[in-house]
Design an enzyme around this catalytic site. Structure first.
Site, PDB file in Angstrom:
ATOM      1  CD  GLU A  41      -2.345   1.046   2.978  1.00 51.33           C
ATOM      2  OE1 GLU A  41      -2.626   0.210   3.603  1.00 51.33           O
ATOM      3  OE2 GLU A  41      -2.571   2.311   3.309  1.00 51.33           O
ATOM      4  NE  ARG A  45       0.372   8.067   5.503  1.00 54.79           N
ATOM      5  CZ  ARG A  45       0.566   7.212   6.208  1.00 54.79           C
ATOM      6  NH1 ARG A  45       1.751   7.234   7.075  1.00 54.79           N
ATOM      7  NH2 ARG A  45      -0.212   6.306   6.355  1.00 54.79           N
ATOM      8  CB  THR A  69      -2.927   7.981   3.111  1.00 60.67           C
ATOM      9  OG1 THR A  69      -1.816   6.923   3.631  1.00 60.67           O
ATOM     10  CG2 THR A  69      -2.916   9.094   3.944  1.00 60.67           C
ATOM     11  CE  LYS A 129      -5.426   1.916   7.499  1.00 59.62           C
ATOM     12  NZ  LYS A 129      -4.343   2.394   6.376  1.00 59.62           N
TER      13      LYS A 129
HETATM   14  C1  3PG Z   1      -1.020   3.384   8.152  1.00 59.18           C
HETATM   15  O1  3PG Z   1      -0.600   4.493   7.441  1.00 59.18           O
HETATM   16  O2  3PG Z   1      -2.106   2.886   7.971  1.00 59.18           O
HETATM   17  C2  3PG Z   1      -0.485   3.450   9.690  1.00 59.18           C
HETATM   18  O3  3PG Z   1       0.122   4.583   9.911  1.00 59.18           O
HETATM   19  C3  3PG Z   1       0.585   2.478   9.403  1.00 59.18           C
HETATM   20  O4  3PG Z   1       0.893   2.210  10.918  1.00 59.18           O
HETATM   21  P1  3PG Z   1       2.129   1.594  11.500  1.00 59.18           P
HETATM   22  O5  3PG Z   1       3.085   2.759  11.090  1.00 59.18           O
HETATM   23  O6  3PG Z   1       2.029   1.673  12.900  1.00 59.18           O
HETATM   24  O7  3PG Z   1       2.254   0.294  11.142  1.00 59.18           O
END
Ligand code: 3PG
Length: 214
Positions: A41, A45, A69, A129
């Protein structure tokens, strides 16, 4: 669940990637593939996200690369043009979700309440999710929240790592876990792709260990 989302469930783990420099996309994809993690994924960002998706999907057409995101319909368009095979969002934006459905691209919106799960059910979604997983109650919360929704599967993300992955994956309604622990930004930025490959392999082994015993 769409075929693509079924494939994510087969992998059991979805690396959540933040790519600042598009030049890192190819070595990253190679490291994940060598590590046995054929999906990612790539989060919107950074300005490099769309280009990174394009580079990864061109190099590895079979790799299950999606956009994460995603918070606007414009980003959905950009993700689709880049070759993203699925869309993930941190929350439930009805406009974004409905737009993805109209464009027939699989979408996995973020939820962390039963009300949001119902919004997904209303639209025929079956994979959601659960975000931010660890901070929003972790495994206990998933077990409690999933009880009234037997047809729904979850992709917990947020605070998951090699230590707690097996516990999450052993919950029946958990299709896959998302996380950045094997693709940390500092590893990408310093070009430590062999470490990423090693962590990807470890994650795959952990997932196999749980899935094969259930
Ligand atoms: C995301 O972007 O879905 C989460 O920020 C990922 O979370 P993590 O960095 O704690 O794995």
């Amino acid at each position: 669940m769409s075929e693509i989302l079924n494939e994510l469930a087969d992998f059991g783990i979805v690396p959540v990637v933040v790519i600042k420099n598009e030049e890192d996309a190819l070595p990253l994809a190679k490291a994940l593939m060598r590590g046995g993690l054929c999906c990612a994924e790539v989060t919107f960002r950074t300005a490099a996200a769309a280009k990174a998706i394009e580079i990864m999907t061109k190099a590895f057409p079979d790799m299950m690369v999606g956009a994460g995101t995603v918070t606007s319909t414009a980003q959905v368009d950009e993700a689709i043009s880049s070759g993203a095979k699925f869309i993930v969002s941190p929350g439930f934006d009805a406009e974004v979700v409905d737009y993805c459905i109209s464009k027939q691209i699989p979408v996995v919106p973020g939820v962390c309440t039963p009300t949001e799960v119902l919004m997904g059910i209303k639209r025929g979604l079956s994979l959601l999710k659960f975000f931010p997983a660890q901070q929003a109650g972790g495994c206990d919360m998933i077990k409690a929240m999933s009880a009234p929704f037997p047809g729904i599967r979850f992709m917990p993300t947020g605070g998951i790592n090699a230590q707690n992955l097996p516990e999450y994956l052993s919950i029946g309604c958990v299709a896959a876990c998302g996380g950045s622990w094997m693709v940390k930004s500092d590893l990408i930025e310093k070009g430590d792709f062999s470490k990423i490959e090693e962590l990807a392999k470890e994650a795959v082994q952990l997932a196999k260990g749980v899935r094969c015993t259930n």
